[in-house]
Design a protein around this motif. Structure first.
Motif, PDB file in Angstrom:
ATOM      1  N   ASP A 137       0.829  -1.208   0.000  1.00 27.08           N
ATOM      2  CA  ASP A 137       0.000   0.000   0.000  1.00 27.08           C
ATOM      3  C   ASP A 137       0.861   1.254   0.000  1.00 27.08           C
ATOM      4  OD1 ASP A 137      -2.220  -1.598   0.006  1.00 27.08           O
ATOM      5  OD2 ASP A 137      -2.628  -1.388   2.155  1.00 27.08           O
ATOM      6  N   GLU A 138       1.971   1.208   0.726  1.00 28.85           N
ATOM      7  CA  GLU A 138       2.879   2.362   0.757  1.00 28.85           C
ATOM      8  C   GLU A 138       3.429   2.647  -0.639  1.00 28.85           C
ATOM      9  OE1 GLU A 138       7.048   3.862   2.900  1.00 28.85           O
ATOM     10  OE2 GLU A 138       6.353   1.784   3.131  1.00 28.85           O
ATOM     11  N   GLY A 139       3.835   1.581  -1.315  1.00 28.25           N
ATOM     12  CA  GLY A 139       4.339   1.752  -2.667  1.00 28.25           C
ATOM     13  C   GLY A 139       3.265   2.245  -3.617  1.00 28.25           C
ATOM     14  N   GLY A 140       2.068   1.663  -3.528  1.00 29.56           N
ATOM     15  CA  GLY A 140       0.970   2.073  -4.387  1.00 29.56           C
ATOM     16  C   GLY A 140       0.633   3.543  -4.246  1.00 29.56           C
ATOM     17  N   LYS A 141       0.623   4.025  -3.013  1.00 32.79           N
ATOM     18  CA  LYS A 141       0.312   5.430  -2.752  1.00 32.79           C
ATOM     19  C   LYS A 141       1.378   6.348  -3.343  1.00 32.79           C
ATOM     20  CE  LYS A 141      -0.777   8.631   1.037  1.00 32.79           C
ATOM     21  NZ  LYS A 141      -0.937   8.755   2.518  1.00 32.79           N
ATOM     22  N   ALA A 142       2.647   5.960  -3.215  1.00 37.23           N
ATOM     23  CA  ALA A 142       3.739   6.790  -3.716  1.00 37.23           C
ATOM     24  C   ALA A 142       3.734   6.851  -5.245  1.00 37.23           C
ATOM     25  CB  ALA A 142       5.074   6.243  -3.216  1.00 37.23           C
ATOM     26  N   TYR A 143       3.503   5.730  -5.887  1.00 40.02           N
ATOM     27  CA  TYR A 143       3.463   5.728  -7.353  1.00 40.02           C
ATOM     28  C   TYR A 143       2.217   6.460  -7.862  1.00 40.02           C
ATOM     29  CZ  TYR A 143       7.468   2.637  -7.585  1.00 40.02           C
ATOM     30  OH  TYR A 143       8.736   2.119  -7.488  1.00 40.02           O
ATOM     31  N   ASN A 144       1.153   6.396  -7.124  1.00 40.92           N
ATOM     32  CA  ASN A 144      -0.058   7.118  -7.495  1.00 40.92           C
ATOM     33  C   ASN A 144       0.205   8.626  -7.533  1.00 40.92           C
ATOM     34  OD1 ASN A 144      -2.721   8.545  -5.966  1.00 40.92           O
ATOM     35  ND2 ASN A 144      -3.139   7.361  -7.800  1.00 40.92           N
ATOM     36  N   ALA A 145       0.971   9.120  -6.577  1.00 39.44           N
ATOM     37  CA  ALA A 145       1.284  10.551  -6.544  1.00 39.44           C
ATOM     38  C   ALA A 145       2.043  10.974  -7.800  1.00 39.44           C
ATOM     39  CB  ALA A 145       2.101  10.879  -5.299  1.00 39.44           C
ATOM     40  N   ALA A 146       2.989  10.128  -8.233  1.00 39.11           N
ATOM     41  CA  ALA A 146       3.752  10.442  -9.446  1.00 39.11           C
ATOM     42  C   ALA A 146       2.863  10.381 -10.683  1.00 39.11           C
ATOM     43  CB  ALA A 146       4.916   9.462  -9.585  1.00 39.11           C
ATOM     44  N   GLU A 147       2.018   9.358 -10.762  1.00 38.18           N
ATOM     45  CA  GLU A 147       1.168   9.210 -11.948  1.00 38.18           C
ATOM     46  C   GLU A 147       0.151  10.339 -12.045  1.00 38.18           C
ATOM     47  OE1 GLU A 147      -0.762   5.573 -14.470  1.00 38.18           O
ATOM     48  OE2 GLU A 147      -1.132   5.569 -12.323  1.00 38.18           O
ATOM     49  N   LYS A 148      -0.373  10.783 -10.914  1.00 38.01           N
ATOM     50  CA  LYS A 148      -1.316  11.905 -10.936  1.00 38.01           C
ATOM     51  C   LYS A 148      -0.657  13.178 -11.464  1.00 38.01           C
ATOM     52  CE  LYS A 148      -2.851  11.580  -6.660  1.00 38.01           C
ATOM     53  NZ  LYS A 148      -3.630  11.842  -5.426  1.00 38.01           N
ATOM     54  N   ARG A 149       0.605  13.371 -11.134  1.00 39.28           N
ATOM     55  CA  ARG A 149       1.332  14.531 -11.647  1.00 39.28           C
ATOM     56  C   ARG A 149       1.445  14.459 -13.162  1.00 39.28           C
ATOM     57  NH1 ARG A 149       3.022  19.823 -10.951  1.00 39.28           N
ATOM     58  NH2 ARG A 149       4.980  20.143 -12.063  1.00 39.28           N
ATOM     59  N   TRP A 150       1.798  13.289 -13.672  1.00 36.96           N
ATOM     60  CA  TRP A 150       2.034  13.088 -15.101  1.00 36.96           C
ATOM     61  C   TRP A 150       0.738  13.132 -15.924  1.00 36.96           C
ATOM     62  CZ3 TRP A 150       2.243   7.576 -17.276  1.00 36.96           C
ATOM     63  CH2 TRP A 150       2.539   7.580 -18.643  1.00 36.96           C
ATOM     64  N   LEU A 151      -0.259  12.366 -15.481  1.00 32.74           N
ATOM     65  CA  LEU A 151      -1.487  12.240 -16.269  1.00 32.74           C
ATOM     66  C   LEU A 151      -2.584  13.223 -15.862  1.00 32.74           C
ATOM     67  CD1 LEU A 151      -1.849   8.341 -16.505  1.00 32.74           C
ATOM     68  CD2 LEU A 151      -0.783   9.903 -18.142  1.00 32.74           C
ATOM     69  N   GLY A 152      -2.581  13.641 -14.598  1.00 34.73           N
ATOM     70  CA  GLY A 152      -3.643  14.511 -14.113  1.00 34.73           C
ATOM     71  C   GLY A 152      -3.297  15.986 -14.154  1.00 34.73           C
ATOM     72  N   ASP A 153      -2.197  16.346 -13.500  1.00 31.72           N
ATOM     73  CA  ASP A 153      -1.828  17.762 -13.424  1.00 31.72           C
ATOM     74  C   ASP A 153      -1.285  18.284 -14.747  1.00 31.72           C
ATOM     75  OD1 ASP A 153      -2.519  17.518 -10.789  1.00 31.72           O
ATOM     76  OD2 ASP A 153      -0.461  17.409 -10.047  1.00 31.72           O
ATOM     77  N   GLN A 154      -0.490  17.466 -15.428  1.00 33.40           N
ATOM     78  CA  GLN A 154       0.200  17.964 -16.618  1.00 33.40           C
ATOM     79  C   GLN A 154      -0.287  17.367 -17.932  1.00 33.40           C
ATOM     80  OE1 GLN A 154       4.437  17.526 -15.360  1.00 33.40           O
ATOM     81  NE2 GLN A 154       4.311  19.739 -15.171  1.00 33.40           N
ATOM     82  N   ILE A 155      -1.030  16.292 -17.874  1.00 39.10           N
ATOM     83  CA  ILE A 155      -1.688  15.706 -19.057  1.00 39.10           C
ATOM     84  C   ILE A 155      -0.704  15.554 -20.216  1.00 39.10           C
ATOM     85  CG2 ILE A 155      -3.816  15.698 -20.413  1.00 39.10           C
ATOM     86  CD1 ILE A 155      -4.836  17.982 -18.653  1.00 39.10           C
ATOM     87  N   ALA A 156       0.404  14.865 -19.962  1.00 40.24           N
ATOM     88  CA  ALA A 156       1.362  14.604 -21.031  1.00 40.24           C
ATOM     89  C   ALA A 156       0.915  13.426 -21.895  1.00 40.24           C
ATOM     90  CB  ALA A 156       2.742  14.317 -20.444  1.00 40.24           C
ATOM     91  N   ALA A 157      -0.007  12.654 -21.385  1.00 40.92           N
ATOM     92  CA  ALA A 157      -0.555  11.520 -22.127  1.00 40.92           C
ATOM     93  C   ALA A 157      -2.001  11.311 -21.700  1.00 40.92           C
ATOM     94  CB  ALA A 157       0.259  10.250 -21.881  1.00 40.92           C
ATOM     95  N   ILE A 158      -2.773  10.689 -22.574  1.00 51.52           N
ATOM     96  CA  ILE A 158      -4.171  10.373 -22.279  1.00 51.52           C
ATOM     97  C   ILE A 158      -4.361   8.873 -22.514  1.00 51.52           C
ATOM     98  CG2 ILE A 158      -6.591  10.786 -22.860  1.00 51.52           C
ATOM     99  CD1 ILE A 158      -5.700  13.506 -24.016  1.00 51.52           C
ATOM    100  N   TYR A 159      -4.710   8.155 -21.473  1.00 48.98           N
ATOM    101  CA  TYR A 159      -4.957   6.716 -21.602  1.00 48.98           C
ATOM    102  C   TYR A 159      -6.438   6.489 -21.890  1.00 48.98           C
ATOM    103  CZ  TYR A 159      -0.256   5.383 -20.711  1.00 48.98           C
ATOM    104  OH  TYR A 159       1.098   5.197 -20.867  1.00 48.98           O
TER     105      TYR A 159
END
Length: 530
Positions: free
Chosen positions: A475-497
């Motif tokens: 869960d600790e790992g999942g939460k940390a990677y989620n923060a990075a992915e939200k930055r990439w796909l949510g805040d900055q929208i460099a890609a759209i899945y």
């Protein structure tokens, strides 16, 4: 000429029906020409299939029975030896020791030793054309991490125990394939220090289960099972005939009529039709993959975050999934495996089509006319070309005038790598389901798969923090990677899945053991035929 006539007339009489039960005809849209990540490459439909036949890794993920009859799945989290007969992990989780099998021979007849492993990775890490340094980080960043105590022993040391799973995953896919260094070193020159130019387009320097018997350029490749590998298992399918049939409908017809045993790159509509045929097995399990768009954040219209935001609601996701992909896909808003232990997808944007919202966002940003956009897509995947056309249609009402740039796979990849595309539509899969590996593929500056030209220090810091979690599959790992992915796909929208598609292959019901693999390959080396 013959191949062209067959395609144009729609004939399926591609080859005499086989009676020995040991020969398989595989129809595909294009032959693979480059088969390693350290030379220039093009990810054609048969790229991984052919590479898996000709090369081998130290380890691989075990096959287990699939939920669907006559299928096998890779067990993502359990590894077994191939070129290595076994491996051990040190108590601190930092050092992995691989014990090589004795007497394993390459296609050139040279015995596998630790020197082959060392030199293969030196080439992977140092060759100017290699993309391996980008995709194997953070597990491997320095050749000093690899040592060979003796002729049949190799040790890999990682900086942190958290990198162990990424290392094992990479060592079991194309990144970890081992080459015959004895053969390749004979062709090293000052201008070609790792024989990458020499080996480009060649098929004869691996330790795989098959060898290439003949190639008719652009038309056919014949592979024969080797009996001199020194490995325990010899394939029961002794000959594979890969034949190019450019039209997907003709590939489906060839399979239906019994003129082919395997068909790759099928359209969803053809698969839906084949599902009704008792003589054909159409796999149902979703691919380890995605349909996505990378947006160039450095140049062109998507340099503006407002334009990227508007584009998220300009795509008719339902039309893509239910129309183009015929329901053989599910909506996907993440690159990561949502079924992984500890996965956290909270806060990731889940976009839907809303043309009015798109136009409202564009108007607020000062755009009063439709924005011209070029959407690049590889033309050897008709489903993706059709997806691009569907996006063009829905985006017009949302404030975008899209031109679909349908080009050969190699050209699409080259343009994307060089930052020459505005938006790139593609389908693919991460070869290792380590979150750090996955999130680094399209975000590492300089990576050949970073079509967005993405380079964000904040994201890099978040990803580094996640990579420091002792056990990423928690869960600790999942939460940390989620923060990075939200930055990439949510805040900055460099890609759209957009979607997670089902497999685009199908096989004759006379074949048993179709393989669900991380690389989307059909592994005939472990299949049998009536």
């Amino acid at each position: 000429m013959t191949a062209t006539v067959l395609v144009l007339t729609g004939c399926s009489n591609l080859a005499p029906k086989q009676t020995t039960g040991k020969t398989v005809v595989e129809v595909l849209p294009a032959l693979a020409t480059q088969l390693s990540f350290d030379t220039s490459f093009a990810l054609t439909a048969g790229y991984f299939d052919t590479g898996d036949y000709l090369f081998n890794d130290l380890i691989t993920q075990k096959y287990v029975a699939g939920d669907q009859k006559d299928t096998q799945d890779q067990d993502i989290y359990n590894f077994t030896g191939v070129l290595a007969k076994s491996y051990t992990k040190s108590e601190d989780g930092l050092t992995y020791t691989f014990n090589l099998r004795h007497g394993v021979k390459s296609q050139r007849g040279n015995e596998l030793t630790s020197e082959d492993v060392l030199w293969s990775f030196e080439r992977k890490m140092k060759a100017a054309t290699s993309i391996v340094p980008y995709v194997i980080t953070p597990a491997l960043t320095d050749l000093k991490q690899i040592t060979a105590p003796d002729k049949y022993t190799v040790k890999f040391t990682v900086a942190k125990a958290a990198y162990g799973f990424t290392l094992l995953s990479n060592l079991s896919d194309i990144v970890g394939q081992i080459y015959d260094s004895t053969f390749l070193k004979k062709h090293v020159t000052k201008d070609d220090p790792y024989a990458t130019k020499f080996s480009s387009g060649r098929f004869d320097f691996g330790f795989g289960a098959y060898k290439v018997a003949s190639v008719t350029e652009g038309s056919e490749m014949v592979l024969e099972a080797r009996t001199d590998t020194g490995l325990a298992n010899t394939p029961t399918i002794t000959k594979i005939i890969q034949r190019v049939v450019a039209d997907a409908g003709n590939r489906a017809t060839a399979l239906k009529n019994g003129d082919a045993d395997v068909a790759l790159g099928l359209l969803p509509a053809d698969q839906a039709s084949l599902e009704k045929d008792s003589g054909v097995l159409v796999p149902k399990k979703a691919r380890n993959g995605y349909v996505a768009i990378q947006l160039n954040v450095k140049t062109g219209p998507f340099k503006d975050i407002a334009v990227r935001k508007a584009f998220t609601t300009a795509i008719d996701y339902g039309q893509v999934i239910d129309g183009v992909l015929q329901g053989r896909a599910t909506k996907k808003n993440t690159m990561l495996d949502s079924g992984a232990p500890g996965y956290d997808g909270s806060g990731l944007p889940d976009y839907s089509y809303d043309a009015a919202t798109s136009k409202k966002v564009l108007k607020a940003a000062g755009y009063t006319t439709n924005i011209p956009v070029t959407l690049t897509v590889a033309n050897d995947n008709q489903a993706m070309v059709d997806t691009a056309v569907a996006i063009k249609s829905s985006a017009e009402a949302a404030g975008f005038d899209i031109t679909v740039d349908s080009v050969p796979t190699a050209q699409a990849q080259e343009r994307g790598t060089k930052g020459q595309t505005e938006a790139s539509l593609f389908t693919g899969e991460a070869l290792a389901l380590s979150q750090g590996y996955q999130l680094g593929l399209q975000t590492t500056p300089g990576s050949s798969s970073n079509y967005s030209q993405y380079d964000d220090p904040t994201f890099a810091k978040l990803l580094a923090t996640a990579n420091d979690v002792p056990d990423p599959l928690t869960d600790e790992g999942g939460k940390a990677y989620n923060a990075a992915e939200k930055r990439w796909l949510g805040d900055q929208i460099a890609a759209i899945y957009i979607a997670q598609p089902a497999s685009d292959s199908a096989v004759s019901s006379k074949l048993h053991g179709w393989t669900w693999r991380l690389d989307h390959a059909v592994d005939l080396s472990v299949m049998t035929k009536d």
